[in-house]
Motif scaffolding. Structure first.
Motif, short mmCIF file in Angstrom:
data_model
loop_
_atom_site.label_atom_id
_atom_site.label_comp_id
_atom_site.label_asym_id
_atom_site.label_seq_id
_atom_site.Cartn_x
_atom_site.Cartn_y
_atom_site.Cartn_z
N VAL A 276 0.87 -1.17 0.00
CA VAL A 276 0.00 0.00 0.00
C VAL A 276 0.91 1.22 0.00
CG1 VAL A 276 -1.84 1.25 1.19
CG2 VAL A 276 -1.79 -1.26 1.26
N ASN A 277 0.99 1.85 -1.17
CA ASN A 277 1.85 3.01 -1.36
C ASN A 277 1.39 3.71 -2.63
OD1 ASN A 277 3.95 4.72 -2.29
ND2 ASN A 277 5.48 3.53 -1.20
N PRO A 278 0.94 4.98 -2.53
CA PRO A 278 0.46 5.67 -3.72
C PRO A 278 1.47 5.72 -4.87
CG PRO A 278 0.18 7.05 -1.77
CD PRO A 278 0.89 5.80 -1.34
N GLY A 279 2.75 5.76 -4.53
CA GLY A 279 3.79 5.81 -5.56
C GLY A 279 3.99 4.50 -6.31
N LEU A 280 3.47 3.41 -5.77
CA LEU A 280 3.61 2.10 -6.40
C LEU A 280 2.30 1.59 -6.98
CD1 LEU A 280 5.79 0.23 -3.72
CD2 LEU A 280 6.56 1.26 -5.86
N ALA A 281 1.23 2.33 -6.80
CA ALA A 281 -0.11 1.87 -7.21
C ALA A 281 -0.11 1.42 -8.66
CB ALA A 281 -1.13 2.97 -7.00
N GLY A 282 -0.71 0.25 -8.90
CA GLY A 282 -0.80 -0.30 -10.24
C GLY A 282 0.42 -1.08 -10.67
N GLN A 283 1.46 -1.04 -9.86
CA GLN A 283 2.68 -1.80 -10.16
C GLN A 283 2.69 -3.05 -9.28
OE1 GLN A 283 6.22 0.77 -10.00
NE2 GLN A 283 4.83 2.52 -9.95
N ASP B 238 -8.39 0.73 -1.64
CA ASP B 238 -8.18 0.16 -2.98
C ASP B 238 -7.82 -1.33 -2.95
OD1 ASP B 238 -8.61 2.68 -4.18
OD2 ASP B 238 -6.52 3.23 -3.79
N LEU B 239 -7.72 -1.92 -1.77
CA LEU B 239 -7.41 -3.35 -1.70
C LEU B 239 -8.51 -4.13 -2.41
CD1 LEU B 239 -6.27 -3.62 2.03
CD2 LEU B 239 -4.84 -4.07 0.01
N PRO B 240 -8.14 -5.14 -3.20
CA PRO B 240 -9.15 -5.90 -3.94
C PRO B 240 -10.01 -6.79 -3.04
CG PRO B 240 -6.97 -6.81 -4.31
CD PRO B 240 -6.77 -5.56 -3.50
N ALA B 241 -9.51 -7.10 -1.83
CA ALA B 241 -10.26 -7.94 -0.89
C ALA B 241 -9.77 -7.61 0.52
CB ALA B 241 -10.03 -9.41 -1.20
N PRO B 242 -10.58 -7.92 1.53
CA PRO B 242 -10.12 -7.72 2.91
C PRO B 242 -8.85 -8.51 3.19
CG PRO B 242 -12.48 -8.14 2.86
CD PRO B 242 -11.95 -8.42 1.47
N VAL B 243 -8.06 -8.02 4.13
CA VAL B 243 -6.84 -8.72 4.55
C VAL B 243 -6.94 -9.06 6.03
CG1 VAL B 243 -5.35 -7.69 2.78
CG2 VAL B 243 -5.60 -6.56 5.00
N ASP B 244 -6.15 -10.04 6.44
CA ASP B 244 -6.14 -10.45 7.84
C ASP B 244 -5.37 -9.47 8.72
OD1 ASP B 244 -7.42 -12.90 7.14
OD2 ASP B 244 -5.47 -13.79 6.66
N MET B 245 -4.32 -8.87 8.14
CA MET B 245 -3.45 -8.00 8.93
C MET B 245 -3.01 -6.79 8.11
SD MET B 245 0.02 -9.09 10.98
CE MET B 245 1.37 -8.85 9.83
N VAL B 246 -2.94 -5.65 8.79
CA VAL B 246 -2.36 -4.45 8.19
C VAL B 246 -1.07 -4.17 8.97
CG1 VAL B 246 -2.63 -1.98 7.74
CG2 VAL B 246 -4.60 -3.52 7.48
N ASP B 247 0.05 -4.16 8.25
CA ASP B 247 1.36 -3.90 8.83
C ASP B 247 1.73 -2.46 8.48
OD1 ASP B 247 3.92 -4.11 9.87
OD2 ASP B 247 4.64 -5.52 8.37
N ILE B 248 1.95 -1.63 9.49
CA ILE B 248 2.17 -0.20 9.28
C ILE B 248 3.65 0.15 9.37
CG2 ILE B 248 1.60 2.13 10.07
CD1 ILE B 248 -1.01 0.97 11.25
#
Length: 147
Positions: free
Chosen positions: A53-60, A73-83
């Motif tokens: 998750v990074n706007p500069g990498l979106a679509g890559q 913008d995640l295509p599906a829910p995730v189990d964990m978000v690592d910040i």
């Protein structure tokens, strides 16, 4: 200031790392010198599904994993978000998480990242919060393995 929330034991962390299958890494970097890149590579090598998750990498892609601009913008829910953001920015990330129509089971704030008010908000929504730790380090030190 100490947290009134009991800390998780090594067994708790090990159990979390065994249950989690999908992870969004907020602040993921394409720079191999950055810790977020190293952690993403490690988690992918251990069989986790990772989304950067990074706007500069979106679509890559990052290490073959998809990249999106934001959590919404995640295509599906995730189990964990690592910040992988600083402590103040972690609060904004938690606010973004709580605005989603789904909840991860875990929010993990990396080494050096602590935001007690944000953690309290997430815990009030039933989300497990881990702060000032690294899943790669814990995976290795706790001998998690993927059984």
């Amino acid at each position: 200031m100490t947290s009134s929330v009991p800390s998780l034991s090594g067994d708790d962390i090990k159990s979390i790392l065994r249950k989690v299958k999908t992870i969004a890494i907020v602040g993921a970097s394409a720079n191999p010198e950055r810790p977020s890149y190293e952690v993403a590579a490690f988690l992918l090598s251990r069989g986790y599904e990772v989304t950067a998750v990074n706007p500069g990498l979106a679509g890559q892609s990052l290490l073959g994993a998809p990249a999106v601009a934001s959590l919404k913008d995640l295509p599906a829910p995730v189990d964990m978000v690592d910040i992988f953001r600083n402590s103040a920015a972690a609060g904004e990330v938690v606010t973004d998480i709580l605005a989603l129509n789904w909840r991860p089971s875990v929010i993990w704030m990396q080494l050096g990242v602590v935001n007690e008010p944000a953690a309290a908000l997430a815990r009030a929504q039933g989300i497990t919060v881990i702060m000032n730790r690294c899943p790669k380090i814990d995976y290795v030190q706790l001998g998690v393995g993927r059984n």
